[in-house]
Design a protein around this motif. Structure first.
Motif, PDB file in Angstrom:
ATOM      1  N   GLN A 165       0.848  -1.198   0.000  1.00 37.48           N
ATOM      2  CA  GLN A 165       0.000   0.000   0.000  1.00 37.48           C
ATOM      3  C   GLN A 165       0.882   1.246   0.000  1.00 37.48           C
ATOM      4  OE1 GLN A 165      -2.392   1.169   3.514  1.00 37.48           O
ATOM      5  NE2 GLN A 165      -4.162   1.194   2.139  1.00 37.48           N
ATOM      6  N   ARG A 166       0.462   2.246  -0.751  1.00 38.09           N
ATOM      7  CA  ARG A 166       1.240   3.484  -0.855  1.00 38.09           C
ATOM      8  C   ARG A 166       0.307   4.681  -0.889  1.00 38.09           C
ATOM      9  NH1 ARG A 166       2.862   3.314  -7.358  1.00 38.09           N
ATOM     10  NH2 ARG A 166       0.699   3.227  -8.079  1.00 38.09           N
ATOM     11  N   VAL A 167       0.854   5.830  -0.513  1.00 37.47           N
ATOM     12  CA  VAL A 167       0.188   7.119  -0.714  1.00 37.47           C
ATOM     13  C   VAL A 167       1.009   7.888  -1.730  1.00 37.47           C
ATOM     14  CG1 VAL A 167      -0.533   9.295   0.317  1.00 37.47           C
ATOM     15  CG2 VAL A 167      -0.733   7.200   1.626  1.00 37.47           C
ATOM     16  N   ILE A 168       0.344   8.457  -2.720  1.00 36.46           N
ATOM     17  CA  ILE A 168       1.023   9.274  -3.719  1.00 36.46           C
ATOM     18  C   ILE A 168       0.723  10.740  -3.438  1.00 36.46           C
ATOM     19  CG2 ILE A 168       1.157   9.838  -6.184  1.00 36.46           C
ATOM     20  CD1 ILE A 168       0.483   6.920  -6.751  1.00 36.46           C
ATOM     21  N   TYR A 169       1.786  11.527  -3.431  1.00 35.47           N
ATOM     22  CA  TYR A 169       1.685  12.968  -3.188  1.00 35.47           C
ATOM     23  C   TYR A 169       1.997  13.722  -4.475  1.00 35.47           C
ATOM     24  CZ  TYR A 169       1.855  11.858   1.812  1.00 35.47           C
ATOM     25  OH  TYR A 169       1.589  11.369   3.069  1.00 35.47           O
ATOM     26  N   ALA A 170       1.243  14.771  -4.740  1.00 35.65           N
ATOM     27  CA  ALA A 170       1.525  15.701  -5.831  1.00 35.65           C
ATOM     28  C   ALA A 170       1.661  17.083  -5.214  1.00 35.65           C
ATOM     29  CB  ALA A 170       0.411  15.688  -6.871  1.00 35.65           C
ATOM     30  N   VAL A 215      -2.854  12.656  -2.971  1.00 34.94           N
ATOM     31  CA  VAL A 215      -3.872  12.640  -4.023  1.00 34.94           C
ATOM     32  C   VAL A 215      -4.388  11.238  -4.331  1.00 34.94           C
ATOM     33  CG1 VAL A 215      -3.028  14.755  -5.115  1.00 34.94           C
ATOM     34  CG2 VAL A 215      -2.123  12.541  -5.852  1.00 34.94           C
ATOM     35  N   GLU A 216      -3.704  10.213  -3.840  1.00 39.91           N
ATOM     36  CA  GLU A 216      -4.125   8.837  -4.161  1.00 39.91           C
ATOM     37  C   GLU A 216      -3.595   7.879  -3.102  1.00 39.91           C
ATOM     38  OE1 GLU A 216      -2.890   5.369  -7.352  1.00 39.91           O
ATOM     39  OE2 GLU A 216      -2.950   7.444  -8.070  1.00 39.91           O
ATOM     40  N   VAL A 217      -4.436   6.926  -2.733  1.00 36.56           N
ATOM     41  CA  VAL A 217      -4.004   5.788  -1.921  1.00 36.56           C
ATOM     42  C   VAL A 217      -4.291   4.535  -2.735  1.00 36.56           C
ATOM     43  CG1 VAL A 217      -4.329   4.470   0.203  1.00 36.56           C
ATOM     44  CG2 VAL A 217      -4.508   6.969   0.248  1.00 36.56           C
ATOM     45  N   SER A 218      -3.267   3.722  -2.938  1.00 35.17           N
ATOM     46  CA  SER A 218      -3.473   2.517  -3.735  1.00 35.17           C
ATOM     47  C   SER A 218      -2.880   1.308  -3.038  1.00 35.17           C
ATOM     48  CB  SER A 218      -2.869   2.669  -5.139  1.00 35.17           C
ATOM     49  OG  SER A 218      -1.468   2.819  -5.059  1.00 35.17           O
ATOM     50  N   THR A 219      -3.556   0.177  -3.199  1.00 36.19           N
ATOM     51  CA  THR A 219      -3.103  -1.090  -2.643  1.00 36.19           C
ATOM     52  C   THR A 219      -2.961  -2.084  -3.776  1.00 36.19           C
ATOM     53  OG1 THR A 219      -4.328  -0.625  -0.609  1.00 36.19           O
ATOM     54  CG2 THR A 219      -3.552  -2.882  -0.930  1.00 36.19           C
ATOM     55  N   LEU A 261      -5.976  10.893   2.988  1.00 34.50           N
ATOM     56  CA  LEU A 261      -6.116  11.882   1.920  1.00 34.50           C
ATOM     57  C   LEU A 261      -6.504  13.263   2.432  1.00 34.50           C
ATOM     58  CD1 LEU A 261      -7.951   9.662  -0.736  1.00 34.50           C
ATOM     59  CD2 LEU A 261      -5.587  10.469  -0.820  1.00 34.50           C
ATOM     60  N   GLN A 262      -6.568  13.415   3.747  1.00 35.80           N
ATOM     61  CA  GLN A 262      -6.885  14.702   4.375  1.00 35.80           C
ATOM     62  C   GLN A 262      -8.228  15.243   3.878  1.00 35.80           C
ATOM     63  OE1 GLN A 262      -3.498  17.317   3.816  1.00 35.80           O
ATOM     64  NE2 GLN A 262      -2.035  15.775   4.524  1.00 35.80           N
ATOM     65  N   LEU A 263      -9.249  14.402   3.955  1.00 37.14           N
ATOM     66  CA  LEU A 263     -10.581  14.756   3.485  1.00 37.14           C
ATOM     67  C   LEU A 263     -11.526  15.016   4.655  1.00 37.14           C
ATOM     68  CD1 LEU A 263     -10.997  12.052   0.681  1.00 37.14           C
ATOM     69  CD2 LEU A 263     -10.553  14.488   0.357  1.00 37.14           C
ATOM     70  N   ASP A 264     -12.568  15.806   4.389  1.00 35.67           N
ATOM     71  CA  ASP A 264     -13.606  16.045   5.385  1.00 35.67           C
ATOM     72  C   ASP A 264     -14.525  14.829   5.484  1.00 35.67           C
ATOM     73  OD1 ASP A 264     -12.657  18.629   5.840  1.00 35.67           O
ATOM     74  OD2 ASP A 264     -13.893  19.474   4.232  1.00 35.67           O
ATOM     75  N   ASP A 265     -15.335  14.808   6.524  1.00 34.80           N
ATOM     76  CA  ASP A 265     -16.331  13.749   6.723  1.00 34.80           C
ATOM     77  C   ASP A 265     -17.719  14.352   6.542  1.00 34.80           C
ATOM     78  OD1 ASP A 265     -17.744  11.502   7.445  1.00 34.80           O
ATOM     79  OD2 ASP A 265     -17.357  11.724   9.605  1.00 34.80           O
ATOM     80  N   PRO A 266     -18.519  13.867   5.585  1.00 32.96           N
ATOM     81  CA  PRO A 266     -18.211  12.794   4.633  1.00 32.96           C
ATOM     82  C   PRO A 266     -17.548  13.354   3.375  1.00 32.96           C
ATOM     83  CG  PRO A 266     -20.494  13.454   4.394  1.00 32.96           C
ATOM     84  CD  PRO A 266     -19.922  14.316   5.501  1.00 32.96           C
ATOM     85  N   SER A 267     -16.888  12.469   2.620  1.00 34.21           N
ATOM     86  CA  SER A 267     -16.307  12.828   1.329  1.00 34.21           C
ATOM     87  C   SER A 267     -16.447  11.652   0.373  1.00 34.21           C
ATOM     88  CB  SER A 267     -14.822  13.177   1.461  1.00 34.21           C
ATOM     89  OG  SER A 267     -14.635  14.433   2.061  1.00 34.21           O
ATOM     90  N   VAL A 291      -7.760   4.717  -4.670  1.00 33.11           N
ATOM     91  CA  VAL A 291      -8.801   5.706  -4.384  1.00 33.11           C
ATOM     92  C   VAL A 291      -8.224   7.091  -4.647  1.00 33.11           C
ATOM     93  CG1 VAL A 291      -9.980   4.228  -2.736  1.00 33.11           C
ATOM     94  CG2 VAL A 291      -8.223   5.780  -1.906  1.00 33.11           C
ATOM     95  N   HIS A 292      -9.022   7.928  -5.290  1.00 33.97           N
ATOM     96  CA  HIS A 292      -8.570   9.236  -5.761  1.00 33.97           C
ATOM     97  C   HIS A 292      -9.408  10.348  -5.145  1.00 33.97           C
ATOM     98  CE1 HIS A 292      -6.136   7.561  -9.151  1.00 33.97           C
ATOM     99  NE2 HIS A 292      -7.020   6.595  -9.073  1.00 33.97           N
TER     100      HIS A 292
END
Length: 247
Positions: A133-138, A143-147, A203-209, A232-233
């Motif tokens: 699993q990784r987190v991609i940063y731009a 901006v993305e979490v992928s497994t 992804l530093q998102l609000d609840d809900p997103s 997930v994007h």
């Protein structure tokens, strides 16, 4: 019987080439794209063809013209990168990510395959798998979490998959190198759902997103599943673009 497709017009081939450079991150927001004169020279086409290629890119929302200056990638052009863009970029440049992107590996090891993963990889229910699993940063923003999941036998041949460090040439290229199996084609399935609490934190998102979910399966030359990835994007970055003829 369906009609045989006509050859894509030359101006659209040029526009698609520049578009792909933008989607891969080779051309970043604010970068200048080739001028009409340069396109005409590089592609050996007439100036009107070059003009039409740039106009197509403008109409599609990829670039904008600045009076007396040139044509530039739009500042708002910040797409999510799908696996196909990363594969193409890695094979052409030897690098998966453009300069403004990076990945952090969150987990790497053996696990038990969830039902949908076992199904995608053609494995028995509850089979052992390798999970990364990784987190991609731009621009330092997640901006993305992928497994990514692989059959346990692939982990035996490619032990670096089990190490929580980046594989510089890319996991797929590494798997190809270690197994002798070569990726031939892939399938993407896209859907949307609400982010879990873990995904909101990553992804530093609000609840809900809401998030875009892409399930990606890579097949080898014998049509055997080689890799399954679930990504997930962010909701405000679009993830794909397609231009096609209607007649």
């Amino acid at each position: 019987m369906p009609e045989i497709q006509r050859v894509v017009p030359k101006y659209l081939q040029i526009a698609n080439y520049v578009r792909d450079q933008i989607l891969r991150g080779d051309l970043q927001p604010g970068d200048e794209v080739p001028s009409e004169r340069q396109i005409a020279s590089d592609w050996t086409v007439a100036r009107p063809t070059a003009t039409r290629a740039l106009e197509a890119l403008r109409q599609q929302g990829f670039v904008e013209s600045r009076q007396g200056s040139g044509t530039y990638v739009r500042d708002r052009m910040r797409p999510n990168r799908l696996a196909r863009e990363r594969y193409i970029r890695a094979r052409e440049t030897g690098k998966i990510y453009p300069a403004n992107e990076r990945a952090v590996i969150l987990a790497a090891g053996r696990d038990i395959a969830p039902a949908h993963v076992a199904d995608a990889l053609g494995l028995a229910t509850d089979a052992g798998v390798v999970r990364r699993q990784r987190v991609i940063y731009a621009d330092d923003t997640p901006v993305e979490v992928s497994t990514a999941w692989y059959a346990s036998s692939i982990g035996d041949l490619a032990p670096d998959l089990l190490v929580r460090e980046r594989i510089r040439q890319g996991t797929l290229a590494y798997v190809e190198q270690c197994t002798g199996r070569h990726a031939q084609h892939a399938r993407d399935e896209m859907s949307a759902r609400l982010a879990t609490s873990e995904e909101r934190g990553q992804l530093q998102l609000d609840d809900p997103s809401a998030i875009l979910v892409v399930r990606h399966v890579v097949y080898d030359s014998e049509d055997r599943p080689l890799e399954f990835t679930e990504a997930v994007h962010l909701p405000h970055r679009w993830a794909f673009e397609s231009t096609y003829a209607l007649s």
